[in-house]
Every structure is written in structure tokens, then in C-alpha cells.
Scaffold this active site. Structure first.
Site, short mmCIF file in Angstrom:
data_model
loop_
_atom_site.label_atom_id
_atom_site.label_comp_id
_atom_site.label_asym_id
_atom_site.label_seq_id
_atom_site.Cartn_x
_atom_site.Cartn_y
_atom_site.Cartn_z
N ASP A 29 0.45 -1.06 -0.04
CA ASP A 29 -0.06 0.04 -0.05
C ASP A 29 1.17 1.48 -0.02
OD1 ASP A 29 -1.15 -1.53 0.25
OD2 ASP A 29 -2.88 -0.81 2.08
N SER A 70 -35.94 -3.27 -12.44
CA SER A 70 -36.06 -3.63 -11.70
C SER A 70 -36.98 -5.56 -12.05
CB SER A 70 -37.11 -2.63 -10.51
OG SER A 70 -38.66 -2.87 -10.66
N LYS A 125 -28.17 -11.52 -5.53
CA LYS A 125 -28.45 -10.33 -5.07
C LYS A 125 -28.00 -9.59 -4.28
CE LYS A 125 -33.57 -8.35 -5.94
NZ LYS A 125 -32.59 -7.27 -4.65
N TYR A 175 -23.70 -5.96 -13.31
CA TYR A 175 -23.84 -6.87 -13.66
C TYR A 175 -24.84 -7.27 -14.99
CZ TYR A 175 -28.15 -4.75 -11.60
OH TYR A 175 -28.05 -3.81 -10.83
N LYS A 214 -36.18 -14.35 -3.66
CA LYS A 214 -36.03 -12.97 -2.16
C LYS A 214 -36.15 -13.90 -1.12
CE LYS A 214 -35.80 -8.99 -2.11
NZ LYS A 214 -37.24 -8.00 -2.32
N CYS A 219 -64.28 10.91 11.70
CA CYS A 219 -62.92 11.29 11.21
C CYS A 219 -61.93 11.46 12.38
CB CYS A 219 -62.67 12.50 9.90
SG CYS A 219 -61.23 12.35 9.73
N CYS A 273 -61.34 18.04 4.71
CA CYS A 273 -60.94 17.74 5.60
C CYS A 273 -59.61 17.68 5.26
CB CYS A 273 -61.18 15.72 5.21
SG CYS A 273 -60.44 15.06 6.85
S1 IVH Z 1 -29.91 -7.70 -12.77
C1 IVH Z 1 -33.20 -5.71 -16.16
N1 IVH Z 1 -28.85 -8.70 -11.26
O1 IVH Z 1 -31.62 -5.79 -7.67
C2 IVH Z 1 -32.50 -6.62 -14.44
N2 IVH Z 1 -30.53 -7.26 -10.10
O2 IVH Z 1 -34.88 -5.35 -8.07
C3 IVH Z 1 -31.92 -5.26 -13.88
N3 IVH Z 1 -29.44 -6.58 -7.89
O3 IVH Z 1 -32.57 -2.95 -8.75
C4 IVH Z 1 -31.56 -5.70 -12.26
N4 IVH Z 1 -27.65 -7.80 -7.46
O4 IVH Z 1 -30.38 -3.31 -7.88
C5 IVH Z 1 -29.53 -7.29 -11.45
N5 IVH Z 1 -27.07 -9.97 -9.67
C6 IVH Z 1 -27.68 -8.49 -10.25
C7 IVH Z 1 -28.44 -7.82 -8.64
C8 IVH Z 1 -29.33 -6.87 -9.11
C9 IVH Z 1 -28.65 -6.36 -7.24
C10 IVH Z 1 -30.37 -5.30 -7.82
C11 IVH Z 1 -30.18 -4.19 -8.69
C12 IVH Z 1 -32.19 -3.89 -9.17
C13 IVH Z 1 -33.04 -5.16 -7.76
C14 IVH Z 1 -33.63 -5.30 -8.57
#
Ligand code: IVH
Length: 668
Positions: A34, A83, A115, A222, A310, A404, A427
């Protein structure tokens, strides 16, 4: 040192520092100590101080964080940042797999990725240099956080090839940096960050890039976007390409031949999740072939070729202390559970919506109960159930009020609705909530006007309706709590800027019943101006595909109201734009287009349009674009070098057009 030698040395230092940086932060294989890196960086900074014209935007010296900004500029993404749809269990994943197979057949593979739980960002490179980085924002418009992103060492400031493109990924704070940061914060008596995601987002949203520079952020990329023709056929090749260009991608990705392999990957990472040095909140599953991705297409918000699994939400037990009532924009009275503060999934939770009386009855919730809490989608706290065996007999039954809580008019339960409503149009709670909605991101998007400021303005009677926002004066704003010169100027600027929003933002902001952001866009696109929209009949409205009876009635009734007419007039006088400014559908109308109702396959190379643009245009004219040729296909559009699909079309005797014919029909 003379200028010429300085220039040469600066160039060498760029190369060396970029190389060491890449080895350390991307490859995780440092080749020098470093101290040597620091020494070279100091040398560079000194030379740049001596010859300031040698300090370029892509200099490694920029990583330490330069000038403090006044505000973040808005950035329009060249292509939408989508998303993902969510899956919460095995069945959801199998359903996704079935939909994919229905669309593209059985011959495909998936790529599974972790993710990453951080902040989505888009990085723009021009001729190989990093020129702009932005947050996702609403998917179309984000904020320019270039200076902060430059402090992330794993983002290359320069890549080896002079390419222009965008690359997308997730910026995050590793667990160790997060813990160290919170320790320092606590020592200083400051509020710690709730979780690494908030810490990363908070760091990247600072106007002083030195703060981001001190936070040890990292990134995994990604996706490549807008790179033009690269000869890349699949997502996995795209990721390998990113590696070669010097970007940091996540090494745990895996190609999976079928859904069974996907499920194994998901199961394995559900267990191994705690071992990672960064937070993940799920697994992303993507169809690998880009052609198949295109064939699957996207919905308004997310691609059909990918899904996010998820992880199940963490559950904790706490005590429900009492139930608070609030009146929303549409008059609905909502009960909220006030809880003994408890940590769940990284943040402290003290409130959870109970939605309505039926839910309270159904779950048999009483005041004083021990309740199980989780965060739905890892964000919104919710009461899962009551622990009845913990009851002492002291718990109290709750019932909804008859009047209310804000204006005391009698509440009503509309037919077919579970909610209780206050139907008094005057209101104050409803008006205040309507104002908050008007300035929100998907509506007029006025930064600096949060709930607190609006409530204050409303309390002080500086605003009564949305038109009053445009009459606010500097002196009035300066008198508000916690509003300095700078925030007031920024706010006034944001209000001014909102005047030129395209019509759909205003329409959504007005809060017409049943009109969400998507319907507002359709209305704006179809009718172009507020004047036109105010005079259309219900028939004209319901002739549009997405507009049903209920919405049609609501829109007509809304614009018949004299107070609404007056409000629109006032907004107009204030200079608020009343016309649609977004892209227009192509010239020919859907009804008389050749494509209407037909199933069409695009194959081969089309010169004048991207595959996606062609698809969008055809769809706008009522055609359906699919990926594979079958008996159901009506038309195949074959560009140059079309192969097996064209052959199949000929075998099945399906009509085939070339590019010229396509363009002729699109431009008709
Ligand atoms: S692909 C069109 N790959 O998850 C596809 N998303 O709603 C775009 N995320 O907003 C997303 N890791 O910020 C993708 N390996 C991954 C990811 C990833 C995290 C997030 C991303 C996105 C949300 C999905």
C-alpha cells in the site's frame, strides 16, 4: 521538472496506479505494498498541483474526492433501468420457469447470480473513460453521483479499449466496513446506520465526495447496456466480457441447465449467505441467451426473462402498545400498530400498518398483545400473527372510531369496500396528504418538499391547495423551521423546474381516483393536452384499452367539478406545463396497421433499427412479437443473414418481409 517531462510522468503514473488499483480492488491480488501506491499517488497529486492542466477527469487522483457539490444533477438513462419481479418460494420459481418455457421452448439455460443488497447504479463510459455515474432514480431519471462513484476503487476510471457504453451494477458496503463505520459513529455519539445498504446509499448521496471516499464502498457489475453490436450472444458472455474490460463482477455466478439446478443454487446460498463478506437479499435468475431474452421481452417495470428470489424475511416478537389512526389522501382511515421498538432485518421498527378493521379482527389483534413482526419484501413492517398463549387477560379490544380523527365528520363504509372513509372534501388530513402526493417522485418530483415541510406549510396556511405551491415566496420559506438560505433556493428552483414536467406527472399528481402513474401516462399520450382531456367523453376514454368503466367515470366526474376547473386555471396561470412531452406513437394508427392482431417474428440483422425498437414499434401498432416461428406465426420479418427461422417460415408457408417492407409499413 519541465512541463513535457511532467506530462510523460503523469501518464506513467496513471498507468501504474490504474494497474495497481485493478490488481488490489478487482482481482484482490495486490502486487505492491500500500505504501508504494500511496507514494505514487502523492507524486501524481503534487505534479497536478504544479501543472493543473494535467489534472484530467479520469486521473486516479480524483478518487480521493474533490470539490463539494451544491446539488446532484438529474441524469436521463439512455435505456430504462428496470427492476425485477419477485419470487418468494419454490412454486414462484417453477411458475417463472413454466412461463419462460412456454415462450421460448425447452432449449435454454439460466444464469444464477447473488442479489447484492446495495444501490443500483449506471456507469457511462465514453471512448474508454468513465464519464458519468448515476443512481437508478425512477428508472428513467436518476441523479449524477459521478464524483462519489469515482471514489470506489474497483470502478475503472479508464479501460483498455476506447469503447462507449453503459454498465450497470450494484454499489455496496462490505459488512466489515459497515461495522467499522458504525463503531466510529457510535463513538462520536452519532446515529449509526441501520444496515449496510442504507450506509452505502447514504454515502453515495453525500454532496461532499470526501465522505464517500472514506467509506470503503465496493461494486459488482452485472450488465452491459447500449454497447451496440458486440457479437455477444448471452448474458454469461457479457459478464466475461466485463471481466476482460477490467470491471469487477461477482464470481459466484453459475450457469444452470434447468430449474432443478437453479433450486439447488438457491438452497445452497440460502445456507451460505452468512459466510459472505457482503449482504445479499436473494438470488437473481436470468435467461442466458440474449435472443431468448429479447423474445421474452419486458413488462412496463421488469423483464420477463429474469426474476429475483427473495430470502424469507426475519421474524421477531414485540409488544403492540397501541393503535394509531391516520387519514390518507383519499380519506381512508388506516389503523397503525405502535410497537415496542425492535430490530428486524437491519432496522428498528416501531410502527406497522394494520390496513383496516377486518384485518385486526381476522388476526384477533388486541392492544398489549405479543405480536410477531416481519418486513414484507424486506421493507414494509407487518404484523404476522399474535401469540395468544402469551396473553395475560390485560389486553384490550380495539374498535375503529365512528368519526374522522382529524375533522370529526362521520366515517362511512362504501359498498364493497373494507375501508372506512372520511368523505369530507375539506378534511385537512386529506388535503395535506394530497399535497404530499403531488410533490412525490412519480408525480411532480419536487425535491426538498418532504412530508415535514409540507405539513409545516399547511399548518401555517401558506398552502391550501397545490396551486399555492407556485405562489410561495422566498421570505415565507425562510421563516420555516430548519430552512436555510441554501435549502430555500434549492426548493424554489425545484418548484420552478417542476413547471416544465410533461403532462402525465401533473395528471398523476392531481390524484384523480383510480388514475395511477401508468394510466396517467396513457391519458397524456392519447390526449396530448389538459384542455383536450378536460373535454373528452367517457366513451372516448373507455375506447382506450387500459381505461375501464370505473376510471372513465372518475375522470369525467373529476373534470366536471368547478373547483377542479379553477385549480387547473390557476396552475396554468402559474406557468405549469399542460401538454405531453414524451415520445409519440409512430404515425400510422393501431387500427389501420397491417400488424394489428398479428403474431410476428423478427430474425436476422435489421440495419435501421435495433431489434428492440422494431419490436416496440410493432407492438405499438398492435402486433405481437414472439421469438420462435410456429404455425401460429402470421409474418416473419427477415433482415440480413436470417437463418433457421427464415427457413422454417418458408417451410410453413408463412409470409416473409424484408427490412425495406418493414420500414415502409412503420413509416406509413
Ligand atoms: S439484474 C433488468 N442482477 O436488484 C434487470 N440486479 O429489482 C436488472 N440487484 O434494481 C437487474 N444484484 O439493483 C440484477 N445480480 C444482480 C443484482 C441485481 C442486485 C438489484 C438491482 C435491481 C434490483 C432488482
Amino acid at each position: 521538472m519541465d512541463r513535457q517531462s511532467a506530462e510523460k510522468r503523469v501518464h506513467e503514473l496513471h498507468e501504474l496506479l490504474n494497474q495497481y488499483n485493478y490488481e488490489y480492488h478487482v482481482l484482490d491480488k495486490p502486487s505492491v505494498p500500500d505504501s508504494e501506491y500511496d507514494q505514487l499517488l502523492r507524486e501524481l497529486i503534487e505534479l497536478e498541483d504544479q501543472f493543473p492542466e494535467l489534472r484530467t477527469a479520469d486521473s486516479p487522483s480524483q478518487r480521493v474526492g474533490g470539490t463539494i457539490l451544491d446539488a446532484f444533477e438529474k441524469v436521463e438513462h439512455r435505456s430504462q433501468m428496470l427492476s425485477l419481479g419477485n419470487a418468494f418460494n419454490e412454486q414462484d420459481l417453477r411458475d417463472f420457469d413454466r412461463r419462460v418455457r412456454q415462450a421460448v421452448g425447452d432449449d435454454f439455460s439460466y444464469v444464477c447470480e447473488l442479489k447484492i443488497d446495495g444501490l443500483a447504479v449506471s456507469l457511462r463510459y465514453e471512448n474508454g473513460a468513465f464519464v458519468q455515474g448515476a443512481t437508478r432514480g425512477d428508472g428513467s431519471i436518476g441523479e449524477d453521483i459521478t464524483a462519489n462513484l469515482k471514489t470506489i476503487r474497483s470502478i475503472p476510471l479508464k479501460i483498455k479499449e476506447p469503447l462507449s457504453f453503459e454498465v450497470r451494477g450494484e454499489a455496496f458496503m462490505p459488512k466489515r466496513s459497515f461495522e467499522a463505520l458504525n463503531k466510529v459513529k457510535e463513538e462520536k455519539g452519532e446515529e449509526p446506520f441501520a444496515n449496510p445498504r442504507n450506509a452505502a446509499a447514504g454515502s453515495l448521496r453525500q454532496l461532499d465526495p470526501k465522505i464517500a471516499a472514506s467509506r470503503n464502498l465496493d461494486i459488482f457489475l452485472y450488465a452491459l447496456a447500449d454497447i451496440g453490436d458486440t457479437g455477444i450472444d448471452s448474458h454469461s458472455e457479457g459478464l466475461n466480457r466485463l471481466d476482460h474490460l477490467g470491471f469487477k463482477t461477482n464470481p459466484e455466478r453459475k450457469r444452470c441447465a434447468d430449474i432443478e439446478e437453479v433450486l439447488q443454487y438457491v438452497e445452497s446460498w440460502t445456507e451460505r449467505r452468512p459466510d459472505l463478506s457482503y449482504d445479499i437479499d436473494g438470488i437473481v435468475i436470468k435467461v442466458d441467451s440474449l435472443d431468448q431474452q429479447k423474445a421474452l421481452g419486458t413488462t412496463a417495470k421488469s423483464p420477463r426473462w429474469a426474476i429475483a428470489f427473495k430470502f424469507p424475511a426475519e421474524e421477531v416478537v414485540t409488544i403492540l402498545k397501541h393503535i394509531e389512526l391516520s387519514v390518507g389522501r383519499t380519506g381512508v382511515v388506516t389503523p397503525t400498530a405502535i410497537l415496542d421498538p425492535v430490530r428486524v432485518a437491519g432496522t428498528t421498527v416501531q410502527r406497522a400498518s394494520l390496513h383496516n378493521e377486518d384485518l385486526i379482527r381476522e388476526k384477533d389483534i388486541k392492544i398489549g398483545d405479543h405480536v410477531v413482526i416481519k418486513k414484507a419484501g424486506d421493507i414494509i413492517p407487518e404484523v404476522v400473527n399474535v401469540l395468544e398463549d402469551q396473553r395475560t387477560g390485560e389486553e384490550k379490544e380495539f374498535s375503529m372510531p365512528t368519526h374522522c380523527p382529524e375533522c370529526e365528520s362521520e366515517l362511512v363504509r362504501l359498498e364493497g369496500e373494507v375501508a372506512l372513509r372520511c368523505i369530507n372534501p375539506k378534511c385537512p388530513a386529506q388535503i395535506r396528504e394530497g399535497l404530499i402526493h403531488f410533490v412525490s417522485r412519480n408525480a411532480m418530483n419536487i425535491d426538498g418538499l418532504g412530508e415535514k415541510v409540507i405539513s409545516q406549510l399547511f399548518r401555517e396556511q401558506l398552502i391550501v391547495d397545490v396551486a399555492d405551491l407556485y405562489k410561495l415566496e422566498r421570505d415565507q420559506l425562510l421563516q420555516l423551521e430548519r430552512m436555510g438560505e441554501k435549502s430555500v433556493d434549492n426548493l424554489l428552483q425545484a418548484i420552478e423546474a417542476s413547471k416544465s414536467n410533461s403532462l402525465e406527472k401533473l395528471l398523476f399528481g392531481l390524484g384523480i381516483r383510480h388514475v395511477g402513474a401508468k394510466a396517467a401516462k396513457t391519458l397524456a399520450q392519447e390526449f396530448d393536452s389538459m384542455d383536450k382531456l378536460m373535454s373528452v367523453s367517457k366513451e372516448e376514454l373507455t375506447n382506450i384499452n387500459e381505461i375501464g368503466e370505473k376510471m372513465g367515470d372518475a375522470i369525467v366526474a373529476y373534470f366536471e367539478n368547478d373547483e377542479v376547473k379553477e385549480l387547473v386555471e390557476e396552475l396554468k396561470e402559474a406557468g405549469v406545463n399542460m401538454v405531453y412531452k414524451g415520445p409519440k406513437p409512430v404515425s400510422a394508427s393501431e387500427a389501420d396497421s397491417y400488424f394489428a392482431g398479428k403474431t410476428i417474428v423478427l430474425t436476422g440483422k435489421i440495419e435501421q433499427l435495433s431489434r428492440n425498437e422494431a419490436k416496440e414499434k410493432i407492438e405499438m401498432l398492435g402486433g405481437k412479437v414472439t421469438g420462435s416461428v410456429s404455425k401460429k406465426t402470421d409474418l416473419v420479418i427477415a433482415g440480413e443473414d436470417a437463418g433457421s427461422k427464415l427457413k422454417k417460415a418458408n417451410e410453413l408457408d408463412i409470409e416473409v418481409w424484408d427490412e425495406d417492407k418493414l420500414m415502409e409499413e412503420l413509416n406509413r
